[in-house]
Write an enzyme that holds these catalytic residues in place. Sequence first.
Site, PDB file in Angstrom:
ATOM      1  N   VAL A   1     -24.832  -1.896  10.486  1.00  0.00           N
ATOM      2  CA  VAL A   1     -25.908  -1.137   9.616  1.00  0.00           C
ATOM      3  C   VAL A   1     -25.987  -2.053   8.341  1.00  0.00           C
ATOM      4  O   VAL A   1     -25.187  -2.842   8.055  1.00  0.00           O
ATOM      5  CB  VAL A   1     -25.705   0.303   9.114  1.00  0.00           C
ATOM      6  CG1 VAL A   1     -24.431   0.390   8.343  1.00  0.00           C
ATOM      7  CG2 VAL A   1     -26.721   0.713   8.556  1.00  0.00           C
TER       8      VAL A   1
ATOM      9  N   VAL B   1     -25.973 -12.303  16.565  1.00  0.00           N
ATOM     10  CA  VAL B   1     -25.925 -13.573  16.548  1.00  0.00           C
ATOM     11  C   VAL B   1     -24.763 -14.080  18.037  1.00  0.00           C
ATOM     12  O   VAL B   1     -23.825 -13.256  18.093  1.00  0.00           O
ATOM     13  CB  VAL B   1     -25.107 -14.073  15.533  1.00  0.00           C
ATOM     14  CG1 VAL B   1     -24.500 -15.486  15.548  1.00  0.00           C
ATOM     15  CG2 VAL B   1     -26.160 -14.134  14.152  1.00  0.00           C
TER      16      VAL B   1
ATOM     17  N   TRP C   1      -9.252   1.246   8.115  1.00  0.00           N
ATOM     18  CA  TRP C   1     -10.298   0.189   8.570  1.00  0.00           C
ATOM     19  C   TRP C   1     -10.322  -0.925   7.422  1.00  0.00           C
ATOM     20  O   TRP C   1     -11.497  -0.996   6.630  1.00  0.00           O
ATOM     21  CB  TRP C   1     -11.646   0.829   8.666  1.00  0.00           C
ATOM     22  CG  TRP C   1     -11.593   1.658   9.861  1.00  0.00           C
ATOM     23  CD1 TRP C   1     -11.854   1.107  11.183  1.00  0.00           C
ATOM     24  CD2 TRP C   1     -11.372   3.274  10.057  1.00  0.00           C
ATOM     25  NE1 TRP C   1     -11.681   2.241  11.961  1.00  0.00           N
ATOM     26  CE2 TRP C   1     -11.485   3.447  11.354  1.00  0.00           C
ATOM     27  CE3 TRP C   1     -11.344   4.261   9.133  1.00  0.00           C
ATOM     28  CZ2 TRP C   1     -11.733   4.811  11.842  1.00  0.00           C
ATOM     29  CZ3 TRP C   1     -11.233   5.457   9.660  1.00  0.00           C
ATOM     30  CH2 TRP C   1     -11.249   5.471  10.968  1.00  0.00           C
ATOM     31  N   HIS C   2      -9.251  -1.738   6.954  1.00  0.00           N
ATOM     32  CA  HIS C   2      -9.233  -2.871   5.970  1.00  0.00           C
ATOM     33  C   HIS C   2      -8.784  -4.133   6.430  1.00  0.00           C
ATOM     34  O   HIS C   2      -8.311  -4.744   6.093  1.00  0.00           O
ATOM     35  CB  HIS C   2      -8.406  -2.416   4.920  1.00  0.00           C
ATOM     36  CG  HIS C   2      -8.701  -1.423   3.820  1.00  0.00           C
ATOM     37  ND1 HIS C   2      -7.956  -0.625   3.035  1.00  0.00           N
ATOM     38  CD2 HIS C   2     -10.115  -0.560   4.135  1.00  0.00           C
ATOM     39  CE1 HIS C   2      -8.505   0.411   2.471  1.00  0.00           C
ATOM     40  NE2 HIS C   2      -9.778   0.042   2.839  1.00  0.00           N
TER      41      HIS C   2
ATOM     42  N   HIS D   1      -8.023  -1.077  -1.758  1.00  0.00           N
ATOM     43  CA  HIS D   1      -9.136  -1.157  -0.610  1.00  0.00           C
ATOM     44  C   HIS D   1     -10.065  -2.466  -0.807  1.00  0.00           C
ATOM     45  O   HIS D   1      -9.961  -2.748  -1.872  1.00  0.00           O
ATOM     46  CB  HIS D   1     -10.011   0.199  -1.008  1.00  0.00           C
ATOM     47  CG  HIS D   1      -9.189   1.438  -1.078  1.00  0.00           C
ATOM     48  ND1 HIS D   1      -9.529   2.523  -0.130  1.00  0.00           N
ATOM     49  CD2 HIS D   1      -7.976   1.895  -1.403  1.00  0.00           C
ATOM     50  CE1 HIS D   1      -8.652   3.094  -0.199  1.00  0.00           C
ATOM     51  NE2 HIS D   1      -7.567   3.106  -0.731  1.00  0.00           N
TER      52      HIS D   1
END
Length: 600
Positions: free
Chosen positions: A119, A266, A535-536, A580
Site C-alpha cells: 500500500v 516490478v 515484522w522488523h 523499531h
Amino acid sequence: MRCFKAGHAQIALAALVATANVASAALYNDASQLPTLKYDFIVIGAGAAGNVIATRLTENSKFSVLVIEAGISDQGVLGVEVPFLAPSNLPNSSVTWNYSTTPQAALNDRVLAYSRGRVLGGSSSINFLTYTRGSNDEYNRWATLTGDQNWSWNKLSPYYFKSSRLVPPVDGHSTAGLVIPADHGNGPIQVSLPGMPSELDGRVVSTSKASGSQFPFNEDIQSGNSVGVGIAQSTIGGGVRSSSSTAYLEPVLNRPNLDVLIDNTVTRLVQSGTTGRTPIFKQVEFAPSASATRTIVTANNEVILSAGSIGTPQILMLSGIGNPSDLTALGIKSVVNLPDVGQHLQDHPIMSNYFLVNSTNTFDDVLRDPSILNADLAQWQNNNTGLFGNAPANAVAFLRIPSNASIFTTVQDPTAGSGSAHFEMIWADGFAANVIAQPATGHYVTINTAVVSPTSTGSVRLASADPFAFPLIDPGFFSTAFDQFAMLSAVKAARAFMSADAWKGFVISRFGPVGDAESDDDIIAAARDAIITIWHPTSTARMSPKNASWGVVDSQLLVKGVSGLRIVDASVIPIIPSAHTVAPVYILAERAADIIKAAW
C-alpha cells in the site's frame, strides 16, 4: 501489540479494513496513463524509504521521478488511518503482502504469518506505530562496519531532526516530564504521546522511578541512550496515523516532476548496457498481474530500489544479481555474482505475556462488543479522539541483561553499546491476541516481550523464477542460545515489574501457557509455541566497505558490480538495530537523498 482476534468484533474490524479505496486523481494505476517511459530517477517501492527519496529528489525541479508501487492507495482505508485499528491490517488483508515463513525449526516447526505493507506508505502504513530511533551507538556501529564515518550519529543526527517532529497528544494534556522536546526535530513525520492516558501509565512510571537501576526511567528514548522505561511515542498526529505516504508523498503529489504508479509489480531490472565490464541496470520491467503485458521504463540517471528487506533481494535475484548457483538452478541467467543478496535476514522475535487484572477499563470489552466498538469508531470519525485515536501500545521499556550474566561467558554482547538494549517490553491495556484467542470474559494487561539484539539470522531465497511467486522467507527465529536467554530474561523482567507495589490489588495473576510456565526450561519451551514476528526484517542487502568481499551495497548505497542501481531501504542496514525500524529507515533515506542529489 499483536493482532486482534475476537469473534464479532473481529468481523467488524475486517469490514472496516475492507473500506472502499479509490486512487486519487494524482496517481496512475495503468502504464498507459504515464506521460512518458523515461525519467531521471525510478524509485521502486512507495514505502518508508521510497517516499522520502521521491519527495526529496523532486524538490529539484530539474529531476523527473517515477515511483512504482505494487500496492493500492492508502486513502480511505480505516485500518490504515485509525491508530487503534493497526492490528486489524495483519495478517491477510488487502493492504499487505501476505507472506509466510518457512517452518521455523526452533519454534517447533511453526509457520508464521509474515506480512509487509502492500500500500502507499508500505509498512509505515500498517505497522503498530511505535517510534524509536535507537541509540547513538547503533549508528556509530554502522560507521564502523561500513568504514564510513558519514554514517556515524554525529553526521546522521541532522537527518533524524529533518525527518520527524513532536506534536501534542490529541487530547492536549500536558506531557511534561514524559518527553524532552529538544530531542525531537522539525520533519514531516508526526510523533506524539498517547492522547488518552490509561490506567497503566502512572503505574509504569512510578514502578520505574522506584526501582532504581533495575528498571531505569528514561524521560525520552530518543535522547541517544535508548535504555530505560517510558511512555510510548507513536507516529500519530491529531489522532491519525502519520506514515511516509501522509507525511512525505501526499503533500507533493501535485509536483509536475513526480509521477506515481500504483497496482503494478516490478518483475525484474533489465540490463541496459555495459560500461567497461560492468553491467548497467537502468531499466525496470513491471506489470499489474502475472498474465498482463509487461512494460519497461528507463532511468536516465539511476534506479533506486526501495522494495524492503523481502522485496529488494527478490527483485535483485530475479534480475540475475545474487548467488550464481542458486540463480542458475532456477533458470535465471547470472549477471552479477553477489552471494550476500538475501542472506543475513534478521528480525525481532516477540511474544505476549498476559496478566489477569482487577479492572473494567481495559480495551477487552471493546473487542467483544460491536456496540462499544462502533461508539468508539464514531467518536474517532467525529474528532479523531478517544481510544481509536491512539496506538495499541501505552508504554515501552528497552532493557539490558546484566554484564555479569552467565550467557556472556560464552557469547559476546551483541548490542551496539551500553545505550542499546537486549530486550524490549511493550505494555497494552488489554488482551493482545496472537497465537491464543482473547478469552470470552475477564480483563487483561499484555506485556509483549521482544529480543531486540538477536543473534539468529536467516535468509530470503527465490521459490521460483516467477516474479509473482512469494519468496522463501526464513528468519531463523530463536535459533541461538543468546536469543533464548534474552527472551527468558525479558519474561522474568516483565514478571518482576508487575509484582511491584504499584500493581498490588490491580494484577490478579499471570495467564496463559507462558504465564503458567515456572522453570527456565518451561518458559523457553512455552516461548517456542508463543513467539511470532514483530515484522522488523533487515539486512538482506547489507551495506559494507566498497572493497569488502561481503555485502551488497557500498557506503554510498550503490549495488556492487553494477552501474545505475542504488538500494535505499532496511535491507542495507548492516545489522539489526535495537529499535523499531521505521525511524532508522527515515534517517537512512534522508541521508540517501542527499547522497543522490550530490551525485547528480
